[in-house]
Design a protein around this motif. Structure first.
Motif, mmCIF file in Angstrom:
data_model
loop_
_atom_site.group_PDB
_atom_site.id
_atom_site.type_symbol
_atom_site.label_atom_id
_atom_site.label_comp_id
_atom_site.label_asym_id
_atom_site.label_seq_id
_atom_site.Cartn_x
_atom_site.Cartn_y
_atom_site.Cartn_z
ATOM 1 N N SER A 83 0.761 -1.089 -0.046
ATOM 2 C CA SER A 83 -0.154 0.048 -0.139
ATOM 3 C C SER A 83 0.827 1.190 -0.055
ATOM 4 O O SER A 83 2.168 1.218 0.470
ATOM 5 C CB SER A 83 -0.808 0.147 1.219
ATOM 6 N N THR A 84 0.184 2.395 -0.558
ATOM 7 C CA THR A 84 1.089 3.718 -0.415
ATOM 8 C C THR A 84 1.352 3.984 1.074
ATOM 9 O O THR A 84 1.946 4.796 1.381
ATOM 10 C CB THR A 84 0.261 4.588 -1.055
ATOM 11 N N GLN A 85 0.339 3.499 2.133
ATOM 12 C CA GLN A 85 0.745 3.766 3.489
ATOM 13 C C GLN A 85 1.949 3.184 4.015
ATOM 14 O O GLN A 85 2.280 3.915 4.879
ATOM 15 C CB GLN A 85 -0.607 3.015 4.066
ATOM 16 N N SER A 86 2.776 2.485 3.130
ATOM 17 C CA SER A 86 3.939 2.136 3.598
ATOM 18 C C SER A 86 4.682 3.509 3.526
ATOM 19 O O SER A 86 5.529 3.784 4.499
ATOM 20 C CB SER A 86 4.761 1.148 2.694
ATOM 21 N N LEU A 87 4.842 4.332 2.532
ATOM 22 C CA LEU A 87 5.600 5.341 2.363
ATOM 23 C C LEU A 87 4.982 6.357 3.223
ATOM 24 O O LEU A 87 5.415 7.132 4.013
ATOM 25 C CB LEU A 87 5.394 5.903 0.962
ATOM 26 N N GLU A 88 3.521 6.701 3.466
ATOM 27 C CA GLU A 88 3.091 7.622 4.208
ATOM 28 C C GLU A 88 3.449 7.372 5.735
ATOM 29 O O GLU A 88 3.774 8.118 6.395
ATOM 30 C CB GLU A 88 1.280 7.509 4.190
ATOM 31 N N SER A 89 3.358 6.145 6.388
ATOM 32 C CA SER A 89 3.887 5.723 7.610
ATOM 33 C C SER A 89 5.280 6.097 7.782
ATOM 34 O O SER A 89 5.843 6.638 8.674
ATOM 35 C CB SER A 89 3.666 4.156 7.705
ATOM 36 N N ALA A 90 6.217 6.018 6.596
ATOM 37 C CA ALA A 90 7.519 6.151 6.702
ATOM 38 C C ALA A 90 7.704 7.817 6.909
ATOM 39 O O ALA A 90 8.753 8.153 7.625
ATOM 40 C CB ALA A 90 8.439 5.672 5.502
ATOM 41 N N PHE A 92 5.974 9.561 8.459
ATOM 42 C CA PHE A 92 5.705 9.952 9.878
ATOM 43 C C PHE A 92 6.733 9.181 10.884
ATOM 44 O O PHE A 92 6.612 9.046 12.237
ATOM 45 C CB PHE A 92 4.378 9.708 10.286
ATOM 46 N N ASP A 93 7.495 8.478 10.476
ATOM 47 C CA ASP A 93 8.432 7.493 10.907
ATOM 48 C C ASP A 93 7.859 6.550 11.899
ATOM 49 O O ASP A 93 8.338 6.219 12.860
ATOM 50 C CB ASP A 93 9.545 8.411 11.626
ATOM 51 N N PRO A 151 10.571 1.033 18.333
ATOM 52 C CA PRO A 151 10.040 1.355 17.039
ATOM 53 C C PRO A 151 11.092 1.877 16.178
ATOM 54 O O PRO A 151 11.099 2.293 15.256
ATOM 55 C CB PRO A 151 9.177 2.668 17.503
ATOM 56 N N SER A 152 12.341 2.078 16.766
ATOM 57 C CA SER A 152 13.555 2.658 15.841
ATOM 58 C C SER A 152 14.072 1.701 14.835
ATOM 59 O O SER A 152 14.864 1.988 14.267
ATOM 60 C CB SER A 152 14.626 3.380 17.108
ATOM 61 N N ARG A 158 13.368 3.900 6.655
ATOM 62 C CA ARG A 158 12.234 4.632 6.542
ATOM 63 C C ARG A 158 12.615 5.971 6.011
ATOM 64 O O ARG A 158 11.948 6.584 5.125
ATOM 65 C CB ARG A 158 11.600 4.701 7.882
ATOM 66 N N LYS A 159 13.686 6.507 6.596
ATOM 67 C CA LYS A 159 14.145 7.759 6.198
ATOM 68 C C LYS A 159 14.751 7.819 4.579
ATOM 69 O O LYS A 159 14.348 8.681 3.819
ATOM 70 C CB LYS A 159 15.380 8.248 6.988
ATOM 71 N N ARG A 160 15.415 6.632 4.502
ATOM 72 C CA ARG A 160 16.037 6.611 2.927
ATOM 73 C C ARG A 160 14.625 6.292 2.114
ATOM 74 O O ARG A 160 14.676 6.892 0.869
ATOM 75 C CB ARG A 160 16.901 5.115 3.249
#
Length: 187
Positions: A83-90, A92-93, A151-152, A158-160
């Motif tokens: 899902s695009t939510q993978s990117l959206e979640s990333a 927000f870290d 969660p880290s 995620r930043k990448r």
């Protein structure tokens, strides 16, 4: 969604995952009934959008968008199957678990969640190192437990992912796009 929700619900019941609430946010394209998950104590259900009469599409109300933004921003883990939510979640870290298996029963290859993960566009997300792909129930539970405890994990990935796919998050993407279009038209 039911099989994965049941796996997580049962893991919470057994104490394999700390106490949690699971929100299934169904894709508006697919119908799912609340009764499908009614026996799962730790699972809530939300069906966003409204079907457009006489069309194959759907529309979102303002409330749907607000709920989406808040659940992506404030969830502890986003679990999805491509899902695009993978990117959206990333953005927000927030940790992301990608389901690479369908559940308890095998399904035809063309309906498998793993098949969707083979498409090029999803390769960027999987190769970023910012998500945790799970291929069975044990991996799903282990990933959720690990992310809740820390969660880290995969933070740099995620930043990448955000940098490589979304670019700069400064609220000026529309202006950059318009400038690029205008420059191309002027050339």
């Amino acid at each position: 969604p039911y099989d994965h929700a049941k796996m997580l619900n049962d893991a919470i019941e057994r104490g394999d995952i700390p106490p949690a609430q699971i929100l299934i946010r169904a894709h508006p394209k697919y119908d799912m009934l609340v009764s499908d998950i009614s026996g799962l104590k730790h699972v809530k259900f939300y069906q966003p959008g409204k079907k457009v009469a006489g069309a194959r599409g759907w529309e979102f109300e303002k409330e749907d968008t607000v709920i989406l933004i808040n659940t992506v921003r404030w969830n502890d883990i986003n679990i999805n199957s491509g899902s695009t939510q993978s990117l959206e979640s990333a953005m927000f870290d927030r940790p992301v678990v990608i389901l690479g298996f369908n559940g308890y029963k095998p399904v035809p290859w063309h309906k498998s969640v793993g098949t969707g993960l083979m498409f090029t566009h999803y390769g960027y997300i999987l190769s970023s190192g910012g998500v945790w792909r799970v291929n069975n129930e044990r991996e799903l539970i282990d990933a959720c437990r690990a992310y809740i405890q820390d969660p880290s994990i995969h933070k740099e990935g995620r930043k990448r992912l955000v940098e490589n796919v979304a670019g700069i998050l400064d609220g000026k993407s529309g202006k950059r796009l318009a400038d690029t279009i205008l420059a191309a038209l002027a050339a």
